[in-house]
Design a protein around this motif. Structure first.
Motif, PDB file in Angstrom:
ATOM      1  N   GLY A 369       1.565   6.947  -1.691  1.00 39.27           N
ATOM      2  CA  GLY A 369       2.175   5.858  -2.656  1.00 39.27           C
ATOM      3  C   GLY A 369       2.134   6.385  -4.118  1.00 39.27           C
ATOM      4  N   THR A 370       0.830   6.739  -4.359  1.00 42.43           N
ATOM      5  CA  THR A 370       0.517   7.266  -5.494  1.00 42.43           C
ATOM      6  C   THR A 370       1.745   8.239  -6.263  1.00 42.43           C
ATOM      7  OG1 THR A 370      -1.897   6.701  -5.447  1.00 42.43           O
ATOM      8  CG2 THR A 370      -1.288   8.280  -7.351  1.00 42.43           C
ATOM      9  N   ALA A 371       1.879   9.339  -5.561  1.00 45.34           N
ATOM     10  CA  ALA A 371       2.735  10.363  -5.694  1.00 45.34           C
ATOM     11  C   ALA A 371       4.121   9.758  -6.046  1.00 45.34           C
ATOM     12  CB  ALA A 371       2.980  11.305  -4.787  1.00 45.34           C
ATOM     13  N   GLU A 413      -4.444  -3.301   1.431  1.00 47.38           N
ATOM     14  CA  GLU A 413      -5.294  -2.835   0.243  1.00 47.38           C
ATOM     15  C   GLU A 413      -5.167  -1.581  -0.394  1.00 47.38           C
ATOM     16  OE1 GLU A 413      -9.408  -0.474   0.760  1.00 47.38           O
ATOM     17  OE2 GLU A 413      -9.821  -2.517   1.229  1.00 47.38           O
ATOM     18  N   SER A 414      -4.413  -0.764   0.360  1.00 45.33           N
ATOM     19  CA  SER A 414      -3.941   0.696  -0.151  1.00 45.33           C
ATOM     20  C   SER A 414      -2.601   0.460  -1.099  1.00 45.33           C
ATOM     21  CB  SER A 414      -3.833   1.631   0.962  1.00 45.33           C
ATOM     22  OG  SER A 414      -4.774   1.903   1.773  1.00 45.33           O
ATOM     23  N   PHE A 415      -1.818  -0.671  -0.717  1.00 49.71           N
ATOM     24  CA  PHE A 415      -0.564  -0.698  -1.464  1.00 49.71           C
ATOM     25  C   PHE A 415      -0.875  -1.321  -2.829  1.00 49.71           C
ATOM     26  CE2 PHE A 415       1.867   0.546   1.841  1.00 49.71           C
ATOM     27  CZ  PHE A 415       3.298   0.996   1.484  1.00 49.71           C
ATOM     28  N   ASN A 420      -0.290  -0.571  -8.253  1.00 49.53           N
ATOM     29  CA  ASN A 420      -0.815  -1.077  -9.766  1.00 49.53           C
ATOM     30  C   ASN A 420      -1.353   0.079 -10.731  1.00 49.53           C
ATOM     31  OD1 ASN A 420      -0.317  -4.224  -9.819  1.00 49.53           O
ATOM     32  ND2 ASN A 420      -1.554  -3.875  -7.994  1.00 49.53           N
ATOM     33  N   GLN A 421      -1.413   1.066 -10.307  1.00 53.17           N
ATOM     34  CA  GLN A 421      -1.622   2.415 -11.054  1.00 53.17           C
ATOM     35  C   GLN A 421      -0.973   2.421 -12.101  1.00 53.17           C
ATOM     36  OE1 GLN A 421      -2.170   5.792  -8.806  1.00 53.17           O
ATOM     37  NE2 GLN A 421      -4.375   5.282  -8.119  1.00 53.17           N
ATOM     38  N   ARG A 422       0.354   2.244 -12.161  1.00 53.58           N
ATOM     39  CA  ARG A 422       1.440   2.081 -13.245  1.00 53.58           C
ATOM     40  C   ARG A 422       1.736   0.763 -13.390  1.00 53.58           C
ATOM     41  NH1 ARG A 422       6.832   6.013 -13.071  1.00 53.58           N
ATOM     42  NH2 ARG A 422       7.388   5.735 -15.297  1.00 53.58           N
ATOM     43  N   GLN A 423       1.327   0.032 -14.238  1.00 52.00           N
ATOM     44  CA  GLN A 423       1.261  -1.538 -14.458  1.00 52.00           C
ATOM     45  C   GLN A 423       2.524  -2.007 -14.325  1.00 52.00           C
ATOM     46  OE1 GLN A 423      -1.312  -2.712 -17.672  1.00 52.00           O
ATOM     47  NE2 GLN A 423      -3.074  -2.489 -16.444  1.00 52.00           N
ATOM     48  N   ASN A 424       3.327  -1.459 -15.179  1.00 55.51           N
ATOM     49  CA  ASN A 424       4.733  -2.306 -15.573  1.00 55.51           C
ATOM     50  C   ASN A 424       5.852  -1.671 -14.520  1.00 55.51           C
ATOM     51  OD1 ASN A 424       3.251  -3.473 -17.440  1.00 55.51           O
ATOM     52  ND2 ASN A 424       3.838  -1.707 -18.761  1.00 55.51           N
ATOM     53  N   LYS A 425       5.866  -0.304 -14.309  1.00 57.30           N
ATOM     54  CA  LYS A 425       7.304   0.235 -13.933  1.00 57.30           C
ATOM     55  C   LYS A 425       7.540  -0.285 -12.258  1.00 57.30           C
ATOM     56  CE  LYS A 425      10.700   2.851 -15.129  1.00 57.30           C
ATOM     57  NZ  LYS A 425      11.377   2.281 -16.200  1.00 57.30           N
ATOM     58  N   PRO A 426       6.664  -0.244 -11.546  1.00 52.93           N
ATOM     59  CA  PRO A 426       6.887  -1.025 -10.310  1.00 52.93           C
ATOM     60  C   PRO A 426       7.525  -2.361 -10.188  1.00 52.93           C
ATOM     61  CG  PRO A 426       4.821   0.216 -10.109  1.00 52.93           C
ATOM     62  CD  PRO A 426       5.329   0.195 -11.452  1.00 52.93           C
ATOM     63  N   PHE A 461       6.452  -7.433  -3.507  1.00 49.78           N
ATOM     64  CA  PHE A 461       6.283  -8.196  -4.846  1.00 49.78           C
ATOM     65  C   PHE A 461       4.681  -8.887  -4.792  1.00 49.78           C
ATOM     66  CE2 PHE A 461       6.216 -12.679  -6.274  1.00 49.78           C
ATOM     67  CZ  PHE A 461       6.293 -12.484  -7.455  1.00 49.78           C
ATOM     68  N   ARG A 462       4.116  -9.130  -3.689  1.00 48.28           N
ATOM     69  CA  ARG A 462       2.997  -9.666  -3.484  1.00 48.28           C
ATOM     70  C   ARG A 462       1.780  -8.634  -3.997  1.00 48.28           C
ATOM     71  NH1 ARG A 462       4.483 -11.259   2.100  1.00 48.28           N
ATOM     72  NH2 ARG A 462       5.348 -13.312   2.133  1.00 48.28           N
ATOM     73  N   TYR A 463       2.136  -7.615  -3.647  1.00 50.41           N
ATOM     74  CA  TYR A 463       1.042  -6.319  -4.167  1.00 50.41           C
ATOM     75  C   TYR A 463       1.048  -6.154  -5.643  1.00 50.41           C
ATOM     76  CZ  TYR A 463       1.352  -5.002   0.828  1.00 50.41           C
ATOM     77  OH  TYR A 463       1.243  -5.331   2.195  1.00 50.41           O
ATOM     78  N   ILE A 464       1.994  -6.530  -6.442  1.00 52.18           N
ATOM     79  CA  ILE A 464       2.043  -6.131  -7.758  1.00 52.18           C
ATOM     80  C   ILE A 464       1.157  -7.226  -8.795  1.00 52.18           C
ATOM     81  CG2 ILE A 464       4.247  -5.023  -7.811  1.00 52.18           C
ATOM     82  CD1 ILE A 464       5.613  -7.352  -9.015  1.00 52.18           C
ATOM     83  N   GLN A 465       0.333  -6.711  -9.511  1.00 57.24           N
ATOM     84  CA  GLN A 465      -0.541  -7.687 -10.514  1.00 57.24           C
ATOM     85  C   GLN A 465       0.311  -8.188 -11.530  1.00 57.24           C
ATOM     86  OE1 GLN A 465      -3.950  -5.288 -11.244  1.00 57.24           O
ATOM     87  NE2 GLN A 465      -4.878  -5.630  -9.218  1.00 57.24           N
ATOM     88  N   GLY A 466       1.357  -7.481 -12.143  1.00 58.88           N
ATOM     89  CA  GLY A 466       1.980  -7.794 -13.173  1.00 58.88           C
ATOM     90  C   GLY A 466       3.381  -8.509 -12.934  1.00 58.88           C
ATOM     91  N   LYS A 467       2.990  -9.680 -12.163  1.00 58.83           N
ATOM     92  CA  LYS A 467       4.085 -10.378 -11.799  1.00 58.83           C
ATOM     93  C   LYS A 467       4.956 -10.914 -13.111  1.00 58.83           C
ATOM     94  CE  LYS A 467       2.411 -11.964  -7.094  1.00 58.83           C
ATOM     95  NZ  LYS A 467       1.478 -10.778  -7.151  1.00 58.83           N
ATOM     96  N   ASP A 468       4.266 -11.141 -14.032  1.00 58.93           N
ATOM     97  CA  ASP A 468       5.191 -11.748 -15.489  1.00 58.93           C
ATOM     98  C   ASP A 468       6.280 -10.713 -15.797  1.00 58.93           C
ATOM     99  OD1 ASP A 468       3.188 -10.019 -15.901  1.00 58.93           O
ATOM    100  OD2 ASP A 468       2.444 -10.914 -17.638  1.00 58.93           O
ATOM    101  N   ILE A 469       5.701  -9.316 -15.459  1.00 58.33           N
ATOM    102  CA  ILE A 469       6.745  -7.989 -15.760  1.00 58.33           C
ATOM    103  C   ILE A 469       8.025  -8.361 -14.746  1.00 58.33           C
ATOM    104  CG2 ILE A 469       7.295  -5.654 -15.487  1.00 58.33           C
ATOM    105  CD1 ILE A 469       5.541  -6.358 -17.992  1.00 58.33           C
ATOM    106  N   PHE A 470       7.643  -8.588 -13.659  1.00 56.29           N
ATOM    107  CA  PHE A 470       8.711  -8.991 -12.504  1.00 56.29           C
ATOM    108  C   PHE A 470       9.551 -10.189 -13.060  1.00 56.29           C
ATOM    109  CE2 PHE A 470      10.467 -11.282  -9.227  1.00 56.29           C
ATOM    110  CZ  PHE A 470      11.015 -10.456  -8.250  1.00 56.29           C
TER     111      PHE A 470
END
Length: 784
Positions: A369-371, A413-415, A420-426, A461-470
């Motif tokens: 996933g990181t790749a 946990e892995s997802f 979220n390593q790349r905060q905004n793009k995903p 969508f549940r996995y991302i922390q930047g839901k405000d970006i979405f």
């Protein structure tokens, strides 16, 4: 009544055995023959019968003067008869006396209280015979299998002989033995003697064990062996009650040594799937050995040894060497791919190594996933690849890992970690993927596929922390779909909105719901406008006007887009404005040119067409109405007459003269627009369809537009951090730095970097909302 030697009283012969472990052969050797009784002669049937009168005699009972006495040599004579039968049986010779006579002889000795000596003599006779057999075995120099055959013959002969001897001494077994404590049954006595004199011999015992282990090793190596011989001798150990000490323990140690060597050799030579298949095969074959010739209770310790030597000692090697390859798709045979992982799971579960498997599973997901997330070249297909990865991991967990909840949690946990390593793009790309799914023209999916895709995207969508970006990108794209009629279906839109509300709460979707409300209100308002006098007035201008009135707080902010609107359109806008303000006094209308679109009727030499274009495209095309055929306009003329900014004008001209639908001709030819270019109507334009939509390059997302959307989210985040810090400090009055951070992260919907939080704290201190405690610099005080 008692019977004396030579009496004719009858007896019943019972040839059944005593004890659950007694094995009494039912066959008698051909050379062990008991003489039969003389046949009883009877009178032939049918011969005349003549009654004869028998004179009646009186029975006179007289008292004997002397009691009867046994002959002096009665015991010796009787024992000699029995001893001869025993020796005949041991020597495979015919027995002179009948079985009934021998049984009667044993009974007479017992009845005359000679059973104890009879039992001792019988034991001595059997012991003497076994000592001779022992000497023969000690002198036997045969190889392993031949020696095993000799031992088996000795054992089988002993069992048959003891069965026959027990039949003769059955009366002794059922009277004296049962009544005397500490005395073994005749069968058990025979077993004890065999164990004592045959299997206690170190040479015989070791040669037998070595022969059995050698035969089993050959069986494991794939050679054909005599399973019946193995079964007979191993069950001899069981019958002798020495199986666990004298066979199972060395057998398990030999098994451990065998698989220790095999495991170290094969784990480095074979690919992991083939090695696991070999282990499965070994487990099956060991199970068959238990079924064929081992004791059933040996199954558990035997399989444990196999698991320990072939799996447990090589878990790290197996996972390090082959797990990543096993996780990769086998497109030719997906079923085989899952079966291999399922076998790995089953084998590791038997050695309590699932925690390590789960760690490797999580590492694989994070690495893969990181790749995907960090590779810019993957951005166009990032969400598709993430959905594929998620579906693949779910299939592996359900199909190979038996739906283990611990592995499901590891996927989650892995997802969450790598996405979220790349905060905004995903978050941005997930919003765009939803836009593509819901956009008009998505013909690759039916209703079921769209609903399934939305549910799958919601998981990401549940996995991302930047839901405000979405939310920001989703709102921007939703606005375009609603205002430019690019939504495939309002039902799909409402379904996605319902999913987001269920996932994040009504506060998250309140502005999105407001957008739909504005669209619905605009429809109702336009219906009343069209039937009004103002609507009738607009029809005189031969323009069909449709206006969406938007609440500024619900919709994205749009930069001003200067444009010289044609006078007749301006007049229509004024009419609508006056009508709207008459219904809603005190409101302010602001026209958004960048969101307008129109349909123009165009006349070309090769046919008339309807052109669906943006408002800026329409303004540029109308500039060519007053030119003669073949007339041209320069770049500067178009710029001055349209009032457009150069960047917007360049994209508009490029879409009209350099795109797929070229209604203008650019001079000189080329894809780039320059200030020296000239343009004319394409007199050669033709198309098969009547209504043609010209894609507007300016409506495609630009880097600046994305940056502006992201920047607005960051500004909102700063306000949320400030508000959260002040709210917590006001409630607690004084608290430590760590407590402040912990409580702040608990109320925010996103996870900001620590550096951003520290900057906001410093900003609040500068603005005198907070101050540091003078006695403890790690604490903050709220300033009322």
């Amino acid at each position: 009544m008692s019977s004396f030697p030579g009496s004719s009283s009858g007896s019943i012969l019972d040839t059944s055995k005593q004890g659950s472990k007694n094995y009494v052969p039912t066959e008698i050797g051909k050379d062990l023959i008991f003489p039969s009784h003389k046949p009883i002669t009877e009178k032939p049937i049918g011969e005349p019968h003549h009654e004869t009168k028998v004179p009646i005699k009186k029975l006179v009972i007289r008292t004997l003067k002397d009691k009867p006495k046994l002959p002096d040599n009665f015991e010796e004579v009787t024992w000699a008869k029995l001893q001869g039968a025993i020796r005949a049986i041991h020597n495979y010779q015919p027995v002179n006396d009948s079985l009934e006579e021998l049984y009667k002889a044993c009974e007479n000795l017992c009845l005359h209280k000679m059973a104890d000596r009879l039992y001792s003599r019988l034991q001595e006779e059997c012991e003497s015979h076994l000592l001779k057999e022992k000497e023969k075995l000690d002198c036997d120099n045969s190889d392993d299998e031949a020696f095993l055959q000799v031992v088996d013959q000795c054992w089988q002969a002993h069992c048959k002989q003891m069965g026959l001897i027990r039949n003769i001494f059955l009366y002794l077994d059922r009277t004296y033995v049962l009544q005397t404590p500490g005395i073994s049954s005749i069968w058990d006595m025979g077993i004890e003697l065999f164990r004592k004199h045959i299997m206690s011999s170190s040479d015989v015992r070791q040669k037998t064990l070595n022969g059995l282990l050698s035969l089993i090793k050959r069986d494991r190596d794939g050679d054909e062996v005599n399973n019946s011989l193995l079964h007979s001798l191993i069950h001899m150990y069981i019958d002798l009650s020495v199986y666990y000490n004298r066979f199972e323990t060395p057998f398990l140690q030999e098994t451990r040594n065998y698989y220790y060597q095999e495991g170290h050799r094969l784990v480095s030579e074979c690919p992991v799937p083939r090695y696991l298949g070999h282990v499965k095969s070994r487990l099956y074959m060991e199970g068959e050995r238990v079924n064929n010739y081992l004791d059933k209770k040996t199954r558990s310790p035997l399989t444990k040894v196999v698991y320990e030597e072939l799996i447990k000692k090589h878990v790290e090697t197996i996972l390090e060497k082959g797990f990543a390859d096993m996780m990769e798709d086998d497109n030719d045979n997906d079923d085989k791919h899952l079966k291999e992982l399922k076998l790995l799971y089953q084998l590791l579960s038997k050695v309590n190594a699932l925690d390590l498997l789960r760690k490797y599973f999580g590492d694989y997901i994070k690495r893969t996933g990181t790749a995907l997330v960090n590779d810019p070249s993957q951005e166009p297909a990032m969400v598709t690849e993430l959905l594929y990865l998620k579906a693949k991991m779910d299939e592996i967990v359900s199909g190979a890992f038996q739906g283990d909840n611990a592995f499901n949690y590891m996927v989650k946990e892995s997802f969450e970690m790598f996405i979220n390593q790349r905060q905004n793009k995903p978050a941005e790309l997930i919003a765009k993927y939803v836009d593509q799914t819901l956009r008009l023209g998505n013909k690759s999916m039916d209703d079921t596929d769209i609903e399934k895709t939305l549910n799958e995207v919601l998981v990401l969508f549940r996995y991302i922390q930047g839901k405000d970006i979405f939310e920001a990108f989703y709102k921007r794209d939703l606005a375009k779909r609603l205002l430019l009629n690019k939504s495939a279906s309002f039902d799909y839109e409402k379904s996605m909105l319902s999913k987001l509300r269920k996932e994040c709460g009504p506060a998250f979707t309140s502005k999105l719901e407001g957008m739909f409300k504005d669209i619905d209100l605009s429809k109702d308002f336009m219906q009343s406008f069209e039937t009004s006098k103002s609507g009738e007035l607009i029809k005189e201008y031969k323009i069909d006007l449709y206006v969406n009135v938007l609440t500024q707080g619900f919709w994205p902010s749009y930069p001003p887009s200067p444009l010289n609107i044609p006078p007749n359109v301006v007049q229509c806008q004024k009419i609508f404005r006056d009508f709207y303000l008459s219904k809603h006094n005190g409101r302010n209308l602001k026209w958004q040119n960048s969101l307008g679109h129109c349909m123009l009727a165009a006349e070309f030499p090769k046919g008339n067409k309807e052109l669906v274009v943006s408002l800026s495209q329409g303004v540029v095309l109308l500039l060519f109405n007053d030119l003669p055929p073949g007339g041209r306009r320069t770049y500067d003329e178009i710029k001055e007459m349209s009032g457009m900014e150069p960047k917007e004008l360049n994209r508009t001209l490029q879409s009209l003269a350099c795109g797929k639908v070229r209604v203008l001709v650019k001079y000189p030819k080329g894809r780039d627009i320059s200030m020296t270019d000239e343009f004319s109507v394409n007199e050669e334009f033709e198309a098969k369809i009547f209504r043609i939509k010209i894609n507007t390059i300016q409506l495609k997302e630009t880097k600046e537009e994305n940056e502006m959307t992201t920047e607005s989210v960051f500004m909102d985040r700063q306000h949320q951090i400030d508000a959260g810090l002040v709210r917590i400090a006001k409630m607690r009055k004084t608290l430590s730095h760590n407590d402040l951070i912990t409580e702040l992260l608990g109320i925010l919907k996103f996870k900001p970097p620590m550096s951003d939080i520290k900057k906001r704290i410093e900003s609040l201190i500068d603005r005198e909302y907070l101050e540091r405690d003078k006695s403890d610099s790690t604490k903050y005080k709220y300033l009322a």
